[in-house]
Scaffold this active site. Structure first.
Site, PDB file in Angstrom:
ATOM      1  CG  LEU A  30      -1.830  -1.143   1.476  1.00  0.00           C
ATOM      2  CD1 LEU A  30      -2.613  -0.980   2.469  1.00  0.00           C
ATOM      3  CD2 LEU A  30      -2.968  -1.404   0.237  1.00  0.00           C
ATOM      4  N   GLY A  33      -1.335   6.369  -3.052  1.00  0.00           N
ATOM      5  CA  GLY A  33      -2.502   5.957  -3.821  1.00  0.00           C
ATOM      6  C   GLY A  33      -3.689   5.313  -3.331  1.00  0.00           C
ATOM      7  CG  HIS A  34      -2.920   1.019  -2.235  1.00  0.00           C
ATOM      8  ND1 HIS A  34      -1.707   1.032  -2.488  1.00  0.00           N
ATOM      9  CD2 HIS A  34      -3.522   0.531  -3.526  1.00  0.00           C
ATOM     10  CE1 HIS A  34      -1.431   0.273  -3.460  1.00  0.00           C
ATOM     11  NE2 HIS A  34      -2.733  -0.285  -3.960  1.00  0.00           N
ATOM     12  CD  GLN A  58      -4.580  -8.684 -11.023  1.00  0.00           C
ATOM     13  OE1 GLN A  58      -5.748  -8.944 -10.458  1.00  0.00           O
ATOM     14  NE2 GLN A  58      -4.076  -7.399 -11.004  1.00  0.00           N
ATOM     15  N   GLY A 145      -8.448   3.561  -8.736  1.00  0.00           N
ATOM     16  CA  GLY A 145      -7.407   4.455  -8.939  1.00  0.00           C
ATOM     17  C   GLY A 145      -7.416   4.933 -10.513  1.00  0.00           C
ATOM     18  CG  ASP A 148      -3.880   0.650 -12.547  1.00  0.00           C
ATOM     19  OD1 ASP A 148      -2.704   0.548 -13.134  1.00  0.00           O
ATOM     20  OD2 ASP A 148      -3.805   0.548 -11.358  1.00  0.00           O
ATOM     21  CB  VAL A 174      -1.546   9.631  -5.182  1.00  0.00           C
ATOM     22  CG1 VAL A 174      -0.600  10.507  -4.266  1.00  0.00           C
ATOM     23  CG2 VAL A 174      -3.170   9.663  -4.760  1.00  0.00           C
ATOM     24  CG  MET A 182       2.515   7.611  -5.649  1.00  0.00           C
ATOM     25  SD  MET A 182       2.388   7.699  -3.595  1.00  0.00           S
ATOM     26  CE  MET A 182       3.224   9.020  -3.607  1.00  0.00           C
ATOM     27  CB  SER A 184       2.697  -2.139  -5.617  1.00  0.00           C
ATOM     28  OG  SER A 184       1.441  -1.803  -5.148  1.00  0.00           O
TER      29      SER A 184
HETATM   30  O1  PAF Z   1      -5.491  -2.882  -9.128  1.00  0.00           O
HETATM   31  C1  PAF Z   1      -5.155  -3.778  -8.642  1.00  0.00           C
HETATM   32  O2  PAF Z   1      -4.432  -3.817  -7.480  1.00  0.00           O
HETATM   33  C2  PAF Z   1      -5.662  -5.363  -9.033  1.00  0.00           C
HETATM   34  O3  PAF Z   1      -5.827  -5.199 -10.355  1.00  0.00           O
HETATM   35  C3  PAF Z   1      -6.884  -5.357  -8.245  1.00  0.00           C
HETATM   36  C4  PAF Z   1      -8.174  -4.421  -8.683  1.00  0.00           C
HETATM   37  C5  PAF Z   1      -6.953  -5.455  -6.719  1.00  0.00           C
HETATM   38  C6  PAF Z   1      -7.620  -6.618  -8.716  1.00  0.00           C
HETATM   39  O4  PAF Z   1      -6.396  -7.821  -8.302  1.00  0.00           O
END
Ligand code: PAF
Length: 286
Positions: A30, A33-34, A58, A145, A148, A174, A182, A184
């Site tokens: 985190l 941005g989170h 994913q 956010g 993405d 952010v 920002m 990860s």
């Molecule tokens: O944006 C993310 O962190 C991921 O794609 C999400 C939306 C949590 C799904 O795993």
């Protein structure tokens, strides 16, 4: 803040939370941005649920999944400080129970280009896990956010098709002091790569500044971004793309921003450095 790790404990904890509930789905590591997503949810909803789950479905590339930063202890502290009521930390068997055949969710037409083309299966994985989280938490609103940008559109498409529909709330990107969005993934950059990565927001800033001066031709806006990224040899540009902000249909090189039917244009960039793929986006008035 309460922490739960199982579906059963989540259901019990949710029953005790005042509605409406805002959900912030994350994969952890985190950052501010989170925190901005949580701040928005905190201000708008009676309760805030944050999930942390690094979703293997994913990631096309196992090395990328393995390298994804995992900082659970710091994440829990950050979530509590930001105002989360309930932290959901499922493991793989809670999200994808081994006894159940979890169907892959169709991510829809908005997932075909850009990240969808560059990372086959990525949005099917996102759509699948987001749908599972929506089923488990049943939030009134979910927070995503704008960095993405395509993910937000794919999730909006998904959420509109649910009964009852879930409202998707977009939260502005952010940025670090030098403009880098920002993410990860930024933690994986060496200091030199970190400096070079600032060419990505600079490229978007170059497009924005031309636009502010009245430029509306797609090829010229595109060229400005390509030149800025090209000046940083350690960055490999995957794409710079101008598209309608709603349909994500591309604006061809000979197009004009006014060709975007929604009246808004999404400018997206994807570039890699030291094997780390970074994305960023802004929207412009057509
Ligand atoms: O944006 C993310 O962190 C991921 O794609 C999400 C939306 C949590 C799904 O795993």
């Amino acid at each position: 803040m309460r922490t739960v790790t199982t579906r059963a404990a989540l259901t019990t904890a949710l029953a005790q939370l005042p509605r409406p509930v805002g959900l912030v789905p994350t994969m952890g590591a985190l950052h501010d941005g989170h925190a901005a997503l949580v701040t928005a949810a905190r201000a708008e909803q009676a309760s805030v649920v944050l999930s942390i789950y690094v979703n293997p479905r994913q990631f096309g590339n196992p090395a990328d999944l393995a390298a994804y930063p995992r900082t659970l202890e710091a994440d829990a502290q950050r979530a509590a400080a930001a105002g989360v009521d309930l932290l959901f930390l499922p493991d793989d068997s809670e999200i994808y129970p081994p006894a159940v055949e979890v169907a892959t969710m169709e991510p829809g037409p908005l997932a075909l280009r850009l990240e969808g083309a560059a990372r086959p299966g990525h949005f099917a994985g996102v759509a699948t896990v987001v749908s599972i989280l929506f089923d488990l938490v049943a939030p009134e609103v979910a927070y995503f956010g704008e960095k993405d940008a395509q993910q937000v559109r794919v999730v909006e498409w998904l959420a509109e098709r649910r009964t009852p529909p879930i409202r998707i709330r977009r939260v502005a990107t952010v940025r670090e002091g030098d403009g880098l969005a920002m993410s990860s993934r930024n933690a994986r950059l060496s200091p030199a790569a970190r400096r070079a990565a600032s060419a990505i927001p600079q490229a978007l800033a170059a497009v924005k500044s031309l636009h502010a001066n009245g430029e509306r031709r797609v090829d010229l806006l595109n060229d400005a971004a390509i030149r800025t990224i090209g000046a940083e040899p350690s960055l490999t540009l995957d794409y710079i793309d101008l598209a309608d902000d709603v349909t994500l249909l591309p604006l061809g090189a000979s197009a004009h921003l006014s060709d975007a039917a929604s009246g808004r244009v999404l400018v997206s960039i994807a570039a890699s450095i030291e094997g780390v793929r970074l994305i960023d986006a802004i929207t412009l008035r057509a």
